[in-house]
Design an enzyme around this catalytic site. Structure first.
Site, PDB file in Angstrom:
ATOM      1  N   THR A 195       0.819  -1.216   0.000  1.00 30.80           N
ATOM      2  CA  THR A 195       0.000   0.000   0.000  1.00 30.80           C
ATOM      3  C   THR A 195       0.850   1.262   0.000  1.00 30.80           C
ATOM      4  O   THR A 195       1.990   1.252   0.466  1.00 30.80           O
ATOM      5  CB  THR A 195      -0.967   0.015   1.213  1.00 30.80           C
ATOM      6  N   ARG A 196       0.283   2.326  -0.576  1.00 26.77           N
ATOM      7  CA  ARG A 196       0.920   3.644  -0.531  1.00 26.77           C
ATOM      8  C   ARG A 196      -0.041   4.648   0.075  1.00 26.77           C
ATOM      9  O   ARG A 196       0.153   5.849  -0.017  1.00 26.77           O
ATOM     10  CB  ARG A 196       1.362   4.085  -1.937  1.00 26.77           C
ATOM     11  N   HIS A 200      -7.673   2.114   6.057  1.00 22.59           N
ATOM     12  CA  HIS A 200      -8.965   2.368   6.687  1.00 22.59           C
ATOM     13  C   HIS A 200      -9.640   1.021   6.950  1.00 22.59           C
ATOM     14  O   HIS A 200      -9.069  -0.019   6.688  1.00 22.59           O
ATOM     15  CB  HIS A 200      -9.812   3.285   5.801  1.00 22.59           C
ATOM     16  N   HIS A 203      -9.730  -1.652   4.202  1.00 21.38           N
ATOM     17  CA  HIS A 203      -8.458  -2.347   3.960  1.00 21.38           C
ATOM     18  C   HIS A 203      -8.225  -3.410   5.021  1.00 21.38           C
ATOM     19  O   HIS A 203      -7.729  -4.490   4.745  1.00 21.38           O
ATOM     20  CB  HIS A 203      -7.293  -1.361   4.006  1.00 21.38           C
ATOM     21  N   ARG A 289      -7.902  -3.826  -7.407  1.00 23.82           N
ATOM     22  CA  ARG A 289      -8.407  -3.144  -8.582  1.00 23.82           C
ATOM     23  C   ARG A 289      -7.438  -2.003  -8.878  1.00 23.82           C
ATOM     24  O   ARG A 289      -7.017  -1.292  -7.956  1.00 23.82           O
ATOM     25  CB  ARG A 289      -9.789  -2.590  -8.218  1.00 23.82           C
TER      26      ARG A 289
END
Ligand code: PPS
Length: 571
Positions: A195-196, A200, A203, A289
């Site tokens: 992740t970047r 939340h 996730h 996605r």
């Protein structure tokens, strides 16, 4: 018992401690290259085995294979060109097979490299093949054309020491450190989440589900090297991750920071990320996605299809050595008070499905609006609000651009006075003439000097913006790429409002308030913008103002209205 392949050490490029001490002294006599921030990230992962099987920066033959069909010359899968770009002068000064020292930005020698290859790449071709389009709206294509050196050097690297990090040291692990950790805890299956962005609730739910599905332990593996310009800075993100980590069961989940420089290359990037995770001892990898999507191209369309990354990953999965867990788009179902994959909700007509997009979240943060608890954790929202106060409390930059005599300075002065009348934030005017007197007195008007001048203005403006002030800039700034670079510098800290003062060259020449156009026509001033030097008309400024038949006061007012509509000043 034989060790599982994901737990045995990967090869590193470092020499032993004693050899490193010796090599460091000897390398002092070599020609040296000062690494850029991106090259430092690449070098770290080359040296620690994160980019295994690479043994150095790509040779020309490997590069051609990687660009054209994602394969090294020996046939192994590798989707991303890892290249050492340098200037023409430096490249020309080197002999075939010469050793060079690679230094960090403080001059510390991190590695040596034997330069076996030295060539001028076809960057347009690289852009087309690797990033899908030769379009500067793609951050990596923009980097390729406007930041990277013209020549690539290739050759094996000998590692002397890791790049130094002063932040979150306890959270950074090399591939072998992670493998050792998994080995120690007996984690045979590990699913990595890349992740970047801040994490939340959606996730969290997604990573829980992925771990359950793969019957694996979970590695939260965020990028702290380089991400997309404009992302939340990694300091803030890591504080957010630490807050969320408390909500995972400690015995099944861990977090480690990855100093990767992302390229936002979508499908190819997903394959690359999978190979990197395999090197870090992971057996599974979550691909979502629009994985590592670069945003819109210059025609306003997506560079890649939303599931292109998953498709390319699937095709190459057996060679990647890390199984894909595909990301379901998670949404919140109010009646059941839980997150569910959007495509699995059978009773859509009878329930309330809630979702807040990234754009909507940014808007709410910007405008200081409520962020509901079903969406995120209060600790995360508090952290985000600390670094991203509402826009009306942040600093920003207004950047006027236009011909000499177009009216930039006059409008900028009027705007400054109006903003000072309103109060609340300190205002600094960086007018073209003032800057050239104080910051850039030694510079002329060549492209190189103009760029330097604008980059200096951009640097000062970004510092002002970072510290909560208002910077008003009013140079000619004739080059679009330089304006874009300044925009990127500023946008890491606050809004950048480009205002094109669109007075025509004919009108400027007719006014000729300083008598410079006459001199330019007579050839007494060379390289004069609009007469004997180029001006790239802004294609997408936040605002364009006409000055013919419009009062200065009205022009400044148009800018104020724009600032208000962007939420930068409260009404
Ligand atoms: S740049 O291109 O953005 O770095 O230029 P800038 O710093 O704004 O400086 C522009 C002012 O310098 C005067 N001047 C020239 N302008 C353009 N081309 C040439 N060759 C040149 N020589 C001197 C000119 O007065 C500009 O002032 P403004 O305020 O724009 O009228």
């Amino acid at each position: 018992m034989t060790m599982l392949s994901n737990l045995a050490p990967v090869p590193e490029l470092y020499v032993s401690y004693d050899s490193a001490q010796k090599l460091k002294v000897e390398a002092g006599n070599l020609k040296s290259h000062d690494l850029t921030p991106r090259q430092i990230c690449d070098l770290e992962l080359l040296m620690n085995g994160g980019f295994n099987p690479l043994k150095g920066f790509l040779s020309e033959e490997d590069y051609n294979g990687v660009v054209d069909n994602m394969r090294l010359a020996d046939g192994q899968l590798w989707p991303m060109p890892i290249t050492l770009d340098v200037s023409e002068e430096f490249a020309a000064s080197l002999e075939d097979g010469e050793d060079i020292a690679l230094r960090d930005q403080e001059g510390v020698i991190l590695a040596t490299m034997t330069v076996t290859d030295n060539w001028q790449p076809n960057k347009a071709h690289e852009a087309e093949k690797v990033f899908g389009a030769d379009d500067d709206a793609h951050p990596a294509v923009n980097y390729l054309h406007n930041q990277a050196g013209k020549i690539y050097l290739g050759g094996p690297v000998t590692g002397i020491q890791q790049p130094v990090h002063y932040d979150f040291r306890g959270r950074r692990d090399t591939p072998n450190e992670l493998r050792a950790y998994f080995r120690k805890l007996g984690w045979r299956k590990v699913v990595a989440f890349q992740t970047r962005n801040p994490l939340h609730r959606a996730h969290q739910e997604l990573t829980f589900r992925a771990a359950r599905e793969a019957q694996a332990n979970l590695l939260i593996h965020p990028i702290v090297g380089m991400t997309k310009p404009g992302d939340v800075d990694h300091f803030t993100r890591v504080r957010c991750y630490e807050a969320v980590l408390d909500k995972y069961p400690a015995s099944t989940t861990t977090m480690s920071l990855l100093n990767l420089a992302m390229r936002m290359a979508g499908p190819r990037e997903a394959v690359w990320h999978g190979l990197i995770r395999a090197n870090h001892g992971c057996t599974h990898f979550i691909v979502g996605r629009d994985h590592a999507g670069p945003g819109k191209n210059s025609a306003g369309e997506d560079f890649y299809g939303p599931y292109d990354a998953q498709d390319l990953y699937r095709e190459n999965q057996s060679e990647i050595g890390c199984e894909m867990v595909d990301f379901k788009h998670m949404v919140y179902v109010q009646e059941r008070a839980q997150y569910e994959p959007n495509d699995e909700i059978k009773d859509k007509d009878d329930v309330t499905v809630l979702n807040i997009s990234g754009t909507e979240l940014r808007r709410r943060l910007m405008e200081g609006l409520e962020i509901p608890e079903w969406f995120s954790f209060p600790e995360v929202v508090t952290e985000l609000r600390k670094t991203k106060p509402a826009r009306s409390k942040q600093g920003f930059t207004v950047f006027f651009t236009g011909f000499s005599g177009s009216g930039k300075s006059t409008i900028a002065n009027a705007l400054m006075v109006k903003l000072m009348e309103m109060g609340g934030r300190p205002v600094t005017l960086l007018d073209g003439d003032i800057v050239r007197k104080n910051l850039s007195s030694e510079l002329g008007f060549s492209k190189e000097h103009r760029d330097l001048n604008i980059r200096r203005i951009g640097y000062v403006a970004s510092e002002i913006t970072k510290n909560g002030g208002i910077a008003i800039c009013a140079p000619i700034a004739p080059y679009a790429t330089t304006r874009r670079a300044v925009r990127e510098d500023v946008e890491s800290f606050g809004a950048f409002v480009e205002v094109h003062v669109a007075t025509t060259i004919e009108e400027c020449e007719r006014r000729d308030r300083k008598g410079l156009y006459k001199l330019a026509r007579e050839g007494k001033i060379k390289e004069f913008t609009g007469i004997s030097d180029p001006y790239d008309v802004p294609t997408n400024p936040e605002l364009s103002v006409e000055t013919e038949n419009v009062e200065v006061d009205n022009c400044a007012h148009q800018v104020l209205l724009k600032l208000e509509s962007m939420g930068l000043i409260s009404g």
